[in-house]
Design a protein around this motif. Structure first.
Motif, PDB file in Angstrom:
ATOM      1  N   GLY A  76      -4.057  -1.191   9.851  1.00 11.47           N
ATOM      2  CA  GLY A  76      -3.380  -1.351  11.140  1.00 11.47           C
ATOM      3  C   GLY A  76      -3.899  -0.312  12.108  1.00 11.47           C
ATOM      4  O   GLY A  76      -5.033   0.142  11.993  1.00 11.47           O
ATOM      5  N   GLY A  77      -3.055   0.057  13.058  1.00 11.43           N
ATOM      6  CA  GLY A  77      -3.416   1.170  13.928  1.00 11.43           C
ATOM      7  C   GLY A  77      -3.722   0.810  15.363  1.00 11.43           C
ATOM      8  O   GLY A  77      -3.987   1.705  16.169  1.00 11.43           O
ATOM      9  N   ILE A  78      -3.708  -0.487  15.707  1.00 14.02           N
ATOM     10  CA  ILE A  78      -4.047  -0.848  17.094  1.00 14.02           C
ATOM     11  C   ILE A  78      -2.990  -0.257  18.033  1.00 14.02           C
ATOM     12  O   ILE A  78      -1.796  -0.494  17.864  1.00 14.02           O
ATOM     13  CB  ILE A  78      -4.105  -2.383  17.264  1.00 14.02           C
ATOM     14  CG1 ILE A  78      -5.137  -2.970  16.309  1.00 14.02           C
ATOM     15  CG2 ILE A  78      -4.415  -2.759  18.709  1.00 14.02           C
ATOM     16  CD1 ILE A  78      -5.045  -4.478  16.170  1.00 14.02           C
ATOM     17  N   GLU A  91      -3.644  -5.244   9.698  1.00 15.07           N
ATOM     18  CA  GLU A  91      -2.212  -4.996   9.460  1.00 15.07           C
ATOM     19  C   GLU A  91      -1.542  -4.372  10.670  1.00 15.07           C
ATOM     20  O   GLU A  91      -0.992  -3.270  10.584  1.00 15.07           O
ATOM     21  CB  GLU A  91      -2.074  -4.049   8.251  1.00 15.07           C
ATOM     22  CG  GLU A  91      -2.797  -4.528   7.015  1.00 15.07           C
ATOM     23  CD  GLU A  91      -2.918  -3.458   5.940  1.00 15.07           C
ATOM     24  OE1 GLU A  91      -2.650  -2.269   6.213  1.00 15.07           O
ATOM     25  OE2 GLU A  91      -3.290  -3.822   4.823  1.00 15.07           O
ATOM     26  N   PRO A  92      -1.584  -5.042  11.821  1.00 20.99           N
ATOM     27  CA  PRO A  92      -0.992  -4.412  13.003  1.00 20.99           C
ATOM     28  C   PRO A  92       0.532  -4.349  12.900  1.00 20.99           C
ATOM     29  O   PRO A  92       1.171  -5.360  12.634  1.00 20.99           O
ATOM     30  CB  PRO A  92      -1.421  -5.339  14.146  1.00 20.99           C
ATOM     31  CG  PRO A  92      -1.695  -6.645  13.510  1.00 20.99           C
ATOM     32  CD  PRO A  92      -2.073  -6.392  12.083  1.00 20.99           C
ATOM     33  N   GLY A  93       1.095  -3.177  13.058  1.00 20.38           N
ATOM     34  CA  GLY A  93       2.544  -3.017  13.045  1.00 20.38           C
ATOM     35  C   GLY A  93       3.022  -2.742  14.459  1.00 20.38           C
ATOM     36  O   GLY A  93       3.641  -3.582  15.117  1.00 20.38           O
ATOM     37  N   ARG A  94       2.665  -1.552  14.957  1.00 18.92           N
ATOM     38  CA  ARG A  94       3.065  -1.136  16.301  1.00 18.92           C
ATOM     39  C   ARG A  94       2.722  -2.200  17.350  1.00 18.92           C
ATOM     40  O   ARG A  94       3.518  -2.512  18.226  1.00 18.92           O
ATOM     41  CB  ARG A  94       2.310   0.162  16.643  1.00 18.92           C
ATOM     42  CG  ARG A  94       2.668   0.778  17.981  1.00 18.92           C
ATOM     43  CD  ARG A  94       1.675   1.892  18.331  1.00 18.92           C
ATOM     44  NE  ARG A  94       1.531   2.856  17.270  1.00 18.92           N
ATOM     45  CZ  ARG A  94       2.314   3.917  17.090  1.00 18.92           C
ATOM     46  NH1 ARG A  94       3.291   4.159  17.923  1.00 18.92           N
ATOM     47  NH2 ARG A  94       2.102   4.749  16.092  1.00 18.92           N
ATOM     48  N   TYR A 143       8.416   2.406  15.124  1.00 16.40           N
ATOM     49  CA  TYR A 143       8.747   3.758  14.658  1.00 16.40           C
ATOM     50  C   TYR A 143       9.916   4.330  15.466  1.00 16.40           C
ATOM     51  O   TYR A 143       9.958   5.513  15.774  1.00 16.40           O
ATOM     52  CB  TYR A 143       7.492   4.652  14.690  1.00 16.40           C
ATOM     53  CG  TYR A 143       6.333   3.981  13.982  1.00 16.40           C
ATOM     54  CD1 TYR A 143       6.335   3.890  12.598  1.00 16.40           C
ATOM     55  CD2 TYR A 143       5.296   3.371  14.682  1.00 16.40           C
ATOM     56  CE1 TYR A 143       5.321   3.222  11.924  1.00 16.40           C
ATOM     57  CE2 TYR A 143       4.275   2.700  14.017  1.00 16.40           C
ATOM     58  CZ  TYR A 143       4.298   2.635  12.641  1.00 16.40           C
ATOM     59  OH  TYR A 143       3.303   1.960  11.979  1.00 16.40           O
ATOM     60  N   ARG A 162      -7.308   1.070  -1.630  1.00 20.74           N
ATOM     61  CA  ARG A 162      -7.399   1.751  -0.339  1.00 20.74           C
ATOM     62  C   ARG A 162      -8.389   2.889  -0.533  1.00 20.74           C
ATOM     63  O   ARG A 162      -8.236   3.698  -1.448  1.00 20.74           O
ATOM     64  CB  ARG A 162      -6.039   2.326   0.052  1.00 20.74           C
ATOM     65  CG  ARG A 162      -6.107   3.119   1.355  1.00 20.74           C
ATOM     66  CD  ARG A 162      -4.763   3.691   1.734  1.00 20.74           C
ATOM     67  NE  ARG A 162      -4.807   4.244   3.083  1.00 20.74           N
ATOM     68  CZ  ARG A 162      -3.731   4.525   3.793  1.00 20.74           C
ATOM     69  NH1 ARG A 162      -2.532   4.317   3.282  1.00 20.74           N
ATOM     70  NH2 ARG A 162      -3.837   5.023   5.014  1.00 20.74           N
ATOM     71  N   HIS A 176      -9.841  -1.826   1.176  1.00 26.51           N
ATOM     72  CA  HIS A 176      -8.937  -1.593   2.305  1.00 26.51           C
ATOM     73  C   HIS A 176      -9.092  -0.166   2.816  1.00 26.51           C
ATOM     74  O   HIS A 176      -9.379   0.755   2.042  1.00 26.51           O
ATOM     75  CB  HIS A 176      -7.499  -1.814   1.811  1.00 26.51           C
ATOM     76  CG  HIS A 176      -6.418  -1.315   2.735  1.00 26.51           C
ATOM     77  ND1 HIS A 176      -5.994   0.001   2.751  1.00 26.51           N
ATOM     78  CD2 HIS A 176      -5.672  -1.960   3.662  1.00 26.51           C
ATOM     79  CE1 HIS A 176      -5.030   0.136   3.656  1.00 26.51           C
ATOM     80  NE2 HIS A 176      -4.813  -1.041   4.213  1.00 26.51           N
ATOM     81  N   THR A 206       0.870  -1.181   0.000  1.00 24.41           N
ATOM     82  CA  THR A 206       0.000   0.000   0.000  1.00 24.41           C
ATOM     83  C   THR A 206       0.899   1.221   0.000  1.00 24.41           C
ATOM     84  O   THR A 206       1.618   1.456   0.974  1.00 24.41           O
ATOM     85  CB  THR A 206      -0.876   0.043   1.274  1.00 24.41           C
ATOM     86  OG1 THR A 206      -1.582  -1.185   1.397  1.00 24.41           O
ATOM     87  CG2 THR A 206      -1.859   1.194   1.228  1.00 24.41           C
ATOM     88  N   HIS A 253      -7.138   2.356   6.124  1.00 22.12           N
ATOM     89  CA  HIS A 253      -6.254   2.434   7.303  1.00 22.12           C
ATOM     90  C   HIS A 253      -6.506   3.806   7.914  1.00 22.12           C
ATOM     91  O   HIS A 253      -6.190   4.828   7.309  1.00 22.12           O
ATOM     92  CB  HIS A 253      -4.796   2.270   6.862  1.00 22.12           C
ATOM     93  CG  HIS A 253      -3.793   2.508   7.950  1.00 22.12           C
ATOM     94  ND1 HIS A 253      -3.662   1.680   9.044  1.00 22.12           N
ATOM     95  CD2 HIS A 253      -2.877   3.493   8.121  1.00 22.12           C
ATOM     96  CE1 HIS A 253      -2.700   2.143   9.831  1.00 22.12           C
ATOM     97  NE2 HIS A 253      -2.211   3.244   9.296  1.00 22.12           N
ATOM     98  N   GLY A 295      -5.397   5.245  10.753  1.00 25.87           N
ATOM     99  CA  GLY A 295      -4.336   5.973  11.460  1.00 25.87           C
ATOM    100  C   GLY A 295      -3.629   5.030  12.403  1.00 25.87           C
ATOM    101  O   GLY A 295      -3.862   3.822  12.366  1.00 25.87           O
ATOM    102  N   SER A 296      -2.764   5.572  13.250  1.00 29.30           N
ATOM    103  CA  SER A 296      -1.893   4.701  14.040  1.00 29.30           C
ATOM    104  C   SER A 296      -1.894   5.039  15.524  1.00 29.30           C
ATOM    105  O   SER A 296      -1.726   6.197  15.906  1.00 29.30           O
ATOM    106  CB  SER A 296      -0.462   4.818  13.494  1.00 29.30           C
ATOM    107  OG  SER A 296       0.372   3.883  14.114  1.00 29.30           O
ATOM    108  N   GLY A 297      -2.098   4.018  16.333  1.00 27.30           N
ATOM    109  CA  GLY A 297      -1.805   4.163  17.759  1.00 27.30           C
ATOM    110  C   GLY A 297      -2.932   4.638  18.649  1.00 27.30           C
ATOM    111  O   GLY A 297      -2.703   4.910  19.827  1.00 27.30           O
TER     112      GLY A 297
END
Ligand SMILES: Cc1ncc(COP(=O)(O)O)c(C=O)c1O
Length: 336
Positions: free
Chosen positions: A152-154, A190-193, A289, A63, A110, A21, A112, A114-116
């Motif tokens: 992602g973003g969790i 798509e969890p990254g953090r 990050y 997306r 798809h 993406t 996304h 945002g993050s966190g």
């Protein structure tokens, strides 16, 4: 990025299980992606038209901009109306129709947001938006989508008192909505953090302790060159003196780095146990990050990375040397 895709391939992930993406993607990057055989999650109408000229047999997805934003900082919210990411909501149907006309095998949708963020509501909201679109796409273009990916973003608790996201509740709610409202049976996230954040502690040495009257400072060798999150997002990272865990805290200090800007800090106003030169500050939750956003600003080479397993430490990234920073610099002949 293509760099991330190539890294995944090098780590052994099969191309067809990688979904790319991007945003504002160049033709050169699209060509390189198609060569890898990974899936492409298209971000714009322009990208779709340019991808059509290159041609790919792999299924694609889009997306979309859901109009739902979440995140720990406004700089990290990506799904709100007018965002630079994704197909704007009111152009989604025409974009799927155009992809069909161009002969693409379109399999998914798809978003996304945002993050966190630490609440689960944005995920429920975005899944509602995506489910509505899945049905409209089927009715208005005849495309039966197979997967829905809510990104992602969790978030993770950075502060000791932060709550954890209740993922079981979220999973039940989301799966029920998708099952009840659509024919989709494949759901992706798509969890990254969430996966890597608390895996890593940044260790940084105290070189200087200063009482500036109105404030006390602990000067360490990691600044925003090493961990940019506090300076960039005003993010909180829990800190402790690794060699004085059981000592009583004596006063409040700002933990600050070696960079030439007043915004260079790791932590503000933390009670610490009598910090001294030579102590080691542990900065928690530095796995997401962290290194990937570090830089050699002020000509400070990037740090080493060490993997710890069952009490054994293994070096997995050598520290950069000053020569590494010079490696790609060229002094024109006329200036020598
Ligand atoms: C499209 C997409 N998916 C997933 C992620 C991972 O987000 P997080 O680390 O917040 O889970 C990102 C992060 O930028 C992203 O852009």
């Amino acid at each position: 990025s293509i760099g991330e895709v190539l890294t995944c391939l090098k780590a052994g992930f099969p191309a067809e299980r990688i979904m790319y993406t991007g945003v504002n993607v160049s033709n050169a990057e699209l060509e390189a992606l198609v060569k890898t055989g990974c899936r492409i999650n298209v971000d714009s109408q322009s990208e779709l038209e340019r991808l059509a000229k290159i041609k790919t047999d792999m299924p694609i997805s889009f997306r979309i901009t859901p109009g739902v934003a979440s995140g720990h900082s406004s700089k990290d919210m990506t799904g709100g109306k007018g965002a630079k990411f994704g197909i704007p909501y009111d152009k989604v149907i025409e974009t799927y129709a155009r992809a069909k006309e161009l002969g693409f095998d379109v399999k998914g949708i798809h978003a996304h947001t945002g993050s966190g963020g630490l609440t689960t509501e944005p995920f429920s909201e975005v899944v509602d938006v995506l489910c509505g679109l899945v049905n409209r796409i089927k009715d208005e273009t005849g495309i039966k989508l197979e997967f829905l990916d809510f990104g992602g973003g969790i978030g993770v608790p950075y502060k000791p008192q932060d709550p954890e996201c209740d993922l079981d509740d979220l999973a039940f709610e989301i799966c029920d909505t998708i099952k009840d409202e659509t024919d989709i049976r494949t759901v992706a996230l798509e969890p990254g953090r969430y996966i890597v954040c608390d895996s890593t502690i940044l260790l940084t040495r105290v070189h200087d302790v200063k009482d500036a009257g109105v404030k006390k400072y602990v000067g360490v060798d990691a600044g925003f060159n090493t961990l940019i999150r506090p300076a960039m997002y005003d993010s909180y990272h829990y800190v402790a003196l690794a060699n004085k865990f059981n000592k009583a805290c004596t006063a409040k200090y700002d933990v600050v780095g070696p960079i030439c800007e007043s915004g260079d800090y790791i932590a503000h106003e933390r009670v610490l146990p009598d910090p001294e030169e030579g102590d080691i500050v542990a900065v928690y939750c530095a796995g997401a990050y962290g290194f990937s956003m570090s830089s050699p600003y002020n000509s400070r080479p990037r740090c080493a990375e060490v993997l710890v397993n069952e009490g054994k430490a293994e070096l997995i990234r050598e520290p950069e040397e000053i020569e590494d920073l010079w490696r790609h610099q060229i002094v024109p002949e006329r200036l020598r």
